[in-house]
Design a protein around this motif. Structure first.
Motif, PDB file in Angstrom:
ATOM      1  N   SER A  57      70.599  60.348  55.602  1.00  0.00           N
ATOM      2  CA  SER A  57      69.387  60.719  54.851  1.00  0.00           C
ATOM      3  C   SER A  57      69.437  60.252  53.410  1.00  0.00           C
ATOM      4  O   SER A  57      68.445  59.758  52.877  1.00  0.00           O
ATOM      5  CB  SER A  57      69.186  62.239  54.885  1.00  0.00           C
ATOM      6  OG  SER A  57      68.941  62.665  56.193  1.00  0.00           O
ATOM      7  N   VAL A  58      70.588  60.409  52.775  1.00  0.00           N
ATOM      8  CA  VAL A  58      70.704  60.047  51.356  1.00  0.00           C
ATOM      9  C   VAL A  58      70.565  58.538  51.136  1.00  0.00           C
ATOM     10  O   VAL A  58      70.141  58.101  50.082  1.00  0.00           O
ATOM     11  CB  VAL A  58      72.017  60.606  50.749  1.00  0.00           C
ATOM     12  CG1 VAL A  58      73.218  59.754  51.097  1.00  0.00           C
ATOM     13  CG2 VAL A  58      71.911  60.763  49.248  1.00  0.00           C
ATOM     14  N   THR A  59      70.873  57.752  52.153  1.00  0.00           N
ATOM     15  CA  THR A  59      70.757  56.295  52.016  1.00  0.00           C
ATOM     16  C   THR A  59      69.344  55.791  52.305  1.00  0.00           C
ATOM     17  O   THR A  59      68.979  54.712  51.835  1.00  0.00           O
ATOM     18  CB  THR A  59      71.757  55.545  52.931  1.00  0.00           C
ATOM     19  OG1 THR A  59      71.527  55.932  54.285  1.00  0.00           O
ATOM     20  CG2 THR A  59      73.186  55.838  52.551  1.00  0.00           C
ATOM     21  N   VAL A  60      68.549  56.537  53.079  1.00  0.00           N
ATOM     22  CA  VAL A  60      67.209  56.052  53.435  1.00  0.00           C
ATOM     23  C   VAL A  60      66.076  56.868  52.806  1.00  0.00           C
ATOM     24  O   VAL A  60      64.907  56.521  52.979  1.00  0.00           O
ATOM     25  CB  VAL A  60      67.008  55.981  54.980  1.00  0.00           C
ATOM     26  CG1 VAL A  60      67.944  54.981  55.615  1.00  0.00           C
ATOM     27  CG2 VAL A  60      67.135  57.337  55.631  1.00  0.00           C
ATOM     28  N   ALA A  61      66.420  57.918  52.074  1.00  0.00           N
ATOM     29  CA  ALA A  61      65.385  58.768  51.457  1.00  0.00           C
ATOM     30  C   ALA A  61      64.560  57.982  50.442  1.00  0.00           C
ATOM     31  O   ALA A  61      65.051  57.039  49.821  1.00  0.00           O
ATOM     32  CB  ALA A  61      66.040  59.977  50.794  1.00  0.00           C
ATOM     33  N   ASP A  62      63.309  58.394  50.265  1.00  0.00           N
ATOM     34  CA  ASP A  62      62.387  57.738  49.343  1.00  0.00           C
ATOM     35  C   ASP A  62      62.523  58.349  47.949  1.00  0.00           C
ATOM     36  O   ASP A  62      62.141  59.499  47.721  1.00  0.00           O
ATOM     37  CB  ASP A  62      60.955  57.901  49.865  1.00  0.00           C
ATOM     38  CG  ASP A  62      59.935  57.098  49.082  1.00  0.00           C
ATOM     39  OD1 ASP A  62      60.317  56.450  48.075  1.00  0.00           O
ATOM     40  OD2 ASP A  62      58.758  57.115  49.472  1.00  0.00           O
ATOM     41  N   LYS A  63      63.043  57.550  47.035  1.00  0.00           N
ATOM     42  CA  LYS A  63      63.285  58.007  45.657  1.00  0.00           C
ATOM     43  C   LYS A  63      61.988  58.449  44.974  1.00  0.00           C
ATOM     44  O   LYS A  63      61.974  59.404  44.201  1.00  0.00           O
ATOM     45  CB  LYS A  63      63.935  56.867  44.863  1.00  0.00           C
ATOM     46  CG  LYS A  63      64.598  57.319  43.573  1.00  0.00           C
ATOM     47  CD  LYS A  63      64.973  56.155  42.668  1.00  0.00           C
ATOM     48  CE  LYS A  63      66.067  55.299  43.244  1.00  0.00           C
ATOM     49  NZ  LYS A  63      66.550  54.291  42.262  1.00  0.00           N
ATOM     50  N   LYS A  64      60.892  57.761  45.274  1.00  0.00           N
ATOM     51  CA  LYS A  64      59.601  58.056  44.638  1.00  0.00           C
ATOM     52  C   LYS A  64      59.159  59.494  44.915  1.00  0.00           C
ATOM     53  O   LYS A  64      58.600  60.160  44.046  1.00  0.00           O
ATOM     54  CB  LYS A  64      58.525  57.083  45.146  1.00  0.00           C
ATOM     55  CG  LYS A  64      58.711  55.662  44.664  1.00  0.00           C
ATOM     56  CD  LYS A  64      57.691  54.758  45.328  1.00  0.00           C
ATOM     57  CE  LYS A  64      58.039  53.291  45.072  1.00  0.00           C
ATOM     58  NZ  LYS A  64      57.202  52.386  45.864  1.00  0.00           N
ATOM     59  N   VAL A  65      59.401  59.944  46.142  1.00  0.00           N
ATOM     60  CA  VAL A  65      59.024  61.307  46.533  1.00  0.00           C
ATOM     61  C   VAL A  65      59.733  62.324  45.639  1.00  0.00           C
ATOM     62  O   VAL A  65      59.122  63.275  45.148  1.00  0.00           O
ATOM     63  CB  VAL A  65      59.368  61.566  48.026  1.00  0.00           C
ATOM     64  CG1 VAL A  65      59.207  63.029  48.388  1.00  0.00           C
ATOM     65  CG2 VAL A  65      58.516  60.692  48.927  1.00  0.00           C
ATOM     66  N   PHE A  66      61.027  62.092  45.403  1.00  0.00           N
ATOM     67  CA  PHE A  66      61.812  63.036  44.608  1.00  0.00           C
ATOM     68  C   PHE A  66      61.520  62.921  43.111  1.00  0.00           C
ATOM     69  O   PHE A  66      61.608  63.911  42.395  1.00  0.00           O
ATOM     70  CB  PHE A  66      63.304  62.882  44.924  1.00  0.00           C
ATOM     71  CG  PHE A  66      63.624  63.330  46.319  1.00  0.00           C
ATOM     72  CD1 PHE A  66      63.724  64.675  46.611  1.00  0.00           C
ATOM     73  CD2 PHE A  66      63.790  62.412  47.343  1.00  0.00           C
ATOM     74  CE1 PHE A  66      63.987  65.110  47.906  1.00  0.00           C
ATOM     75  CE2 PHE A  66      64.060  62.822  48.636  1.00  0.00           C
ATOM     76  CZ  PHE A  66      64.157  64.184  48.925  1.00  0.00           C
ATOM     77  N   HIS A  67      61.124  61.725  42.645  1.00  0.00           N
ATOM     78  CA  HIS A  67      60.685  61.580  41.249  1.00  0.00           C
ATOM     79  C   HIS A  67      59.408  62.392  41.033  1.00  0.00           C
ATOM     80  O   HIS A  67      59.255  63.069  40.020  1.00  0.00           O
ATOM     81  CB  HIS A  67      60.430  60.101  40.904  1.00  0.00           C
ATOM     82  CG  HIS A  67      61.666  59.374  40.483  1.00  0.00           C
ATOM     83  ND1 HIS A  67      62.413  59.738  39.393  1.00  0.00           N
ATOM     84  CD2 HIS A  67      62.290  58.291  41.029  1.00  0.00           C
ATOM     85  CE1 HIS A  67      63.445  58.919  39.265  1.00  0.00           C
ATOM     86  NE2 HIS A  67      63.397  58.041  40.251  1.00  0.00           N
ATOM     87  N   SER A  68      58.513  62.326  42.002  1.00  0.00           N
ATOM     88  CA  SER A  68      57.263  63.080  41.940  1.00  0.00           C
ATOM     89  C   SER A  68      57.534  64.587  41.958  1.00  0.00           C
ATOM     90  O   SER A  68      56.941  65.345  41.188  1.00  0.00           O
ATOM     91  CB  SER A  68      56.384  62.694  43.135  1.00  0.00           C
ATOM     92  OG  SER A  68      55.226  63.480  43.178  1.00  0.00           O
ATOM     93  N   MET A  69      58.472  64.997  42.815  1.00  0.00           N
ATOM     94  CA  MET A  69      58.836  66.415  42.889  1.00  0.00           C
ATOM     95  C   MET A  69      59.505  66.887  41.594  1.00  0.00           C
ATOM     96  O   MET A  69      59.241  67.991  41.111  1.00  0.00           O
ATOM     97  CB  MET A  69      59.772  66.647  44.082  1.00  0.00           C
ATOM     98  CG  MET A  69      59.082  66.535  45.419  1.00  0.00           C
ATOM     99  SD  MET A  69      60.238  66.460  46.814  1.00  0.00           S
ATOM    100  CE  MET A  69      60.846  68.132  46.849  1.00  0.00           C
ATOM    101  N   ALA A  70      60.348  66.039  41.026  1.00  0.00           N
ATOM    102  CA  ALA A  70      61.039  66.384  39.776  1.00  0.00           C
ATOM    103  C   ALA A  70      60.037  66.515  38.634  1.00  0.00           C
ATOM    104  O   ALA A  70      60.178  67.397  37.770  1.00  0.00           O
ATOM    105  CB  ALA A  70      62.094  65.335  39.450  1.00  0.00           C
ATOM    106  N   ALA A  71      59.017  65.655  38.629  1.00  0.00           N
ATOM    107  CA  ALA A  71      57.975  65.710  37.596  1.00  0.00           C
ATOM    108  C   ALA A  71      57.197  67.018  37.679  1.00  0.00           C
ATOM    109  O   ALA A  71      56.756  67.562  36.664  1.00  0.00           O
ATOM    110  CB  ALA A  71      57.028  64.529  37.746  1.00  0.00           C
ATOM    111  N   LYS A  72      57.084  67.547  38.914  1.00  0.00           N
ATOM    112  CA  LYS A  72      56.394  68.830  39.117  1.00  0.00           C
ATOM    113  C   LYS A  72      57.359  70.016  39.009  1.00  0.00           C
ATOM    114  O   LYS A  72      56.990  71.139  39.331  1.00  0.00           O
ATOM    115  CB  LYS A  72      55.715  68.831  40.491  1.00  0.00           C
ATOM    116  CG  LYS A  72      54.570  67.831  40.599  1.00  0.00           C
ATOM    117  CD  LYS A  72      54.071  67.743  42.027  1.00  0.00           C
ATOM    118  CE  LYS A  72      53.041  66.622  42.159  1.00  0.00           C
ATOM    119  NZ  LYS A  72      52.680  66.350  43.547  1.00  0.00           N
TER     120      LYS A  72
END
Length: 196
Positions: free
Chosen positions: A80-95
């Motif tokens: 999971s950590v190798t294929v996860a979408d970084k953009k999704v977590f950047h968006s979550m971190a921003a929120k």
């Protein structure tokens, strides 16, 4: 002629890109992961040996199943950590979603996290479940009065099949649900990373 020219251009471009790749080994990480693997194996072996000593068959099987499931779960996290979408977590971190920053740290170090989860934990669980298989084989052979060789062969094959089949299923789930798995894992370990 045109194909040959295209192939030469492609090879030049590939060679140029390869020269820019940093091939230096991270010796600090290699030493750290080796020592960590030794310590975890040592501690888990003590637990396994003491737990399996003078234990009944049902509990022995339960311990083996725990090792198998643990290996599968960490294998899923490593994928999971190798294929996860970084953009999704950047968006979550921003929120300011709890666990998102931890997930981003894991993604930033995905090769190390994957190595730890897949190789260290996964291999240790495989070794320990193999060791526990020997204890189960002895208990079963004594209880049923069967030849230890054949019982051991069957038990080892069952454990190998469960581990391989479980990891194959886990990989498929991890690839299709990588963001969810990584997020849930991040929520668990954020306590240790100090994320607020």
């Amino acid at each position: 002629m045109k194909d040959k020219k295209n192939k030469e251009q492609y090879n030049k471009k590939a060679n140029k890109q390869n020269k820019n790749v940093n091939l230096k080994a991270d010796y600090k990480w290699i030493i750290t992961i080796t020592l960590t693997a030794f310590m975890i194996t040592f501690i888990m072996s003590i637990f396994s040996e003491s737990a399996l000593k003078d234990i009944n068959l049902t509990l022995s099987i339960l311990i083996v199943l725990i090792f198998i499931v643990l290996g599968i779960v960490f294998d899923m996290v490593g994928i999971s950590v190798t294929v996860a979408d970084k953009k999704v977590f950047h968006s979550m971190a921003a929120k300011k979603v709890s666990g998102a920053k931890t997930a981003l740290k894991l993604i930033a170090n995905n090769s190390k996290v994957s190595s730890f989860c897949n190789d260290v934990i996964g291999d240790i669980c495989g070794i320990l479940s193999g060791t526990a298989a020997g204890t189960i084989a002895i208990l079963l052979a004594n209880k049923l009065n069967f030849n230890i060789f054949y019982v051991s062969l069957i038990i080892t094959s069952i454990i190998a099949a469960l581990t391989i089949g479980g990891k194959a299923l886990g990989k498929s789930i991890a690839i299709n649900h990588s963001n969810n798995i990584l997020y849930k894992f991040s929520c668990v370990i954020k306590v240790f990373t100090g994320e607020k």
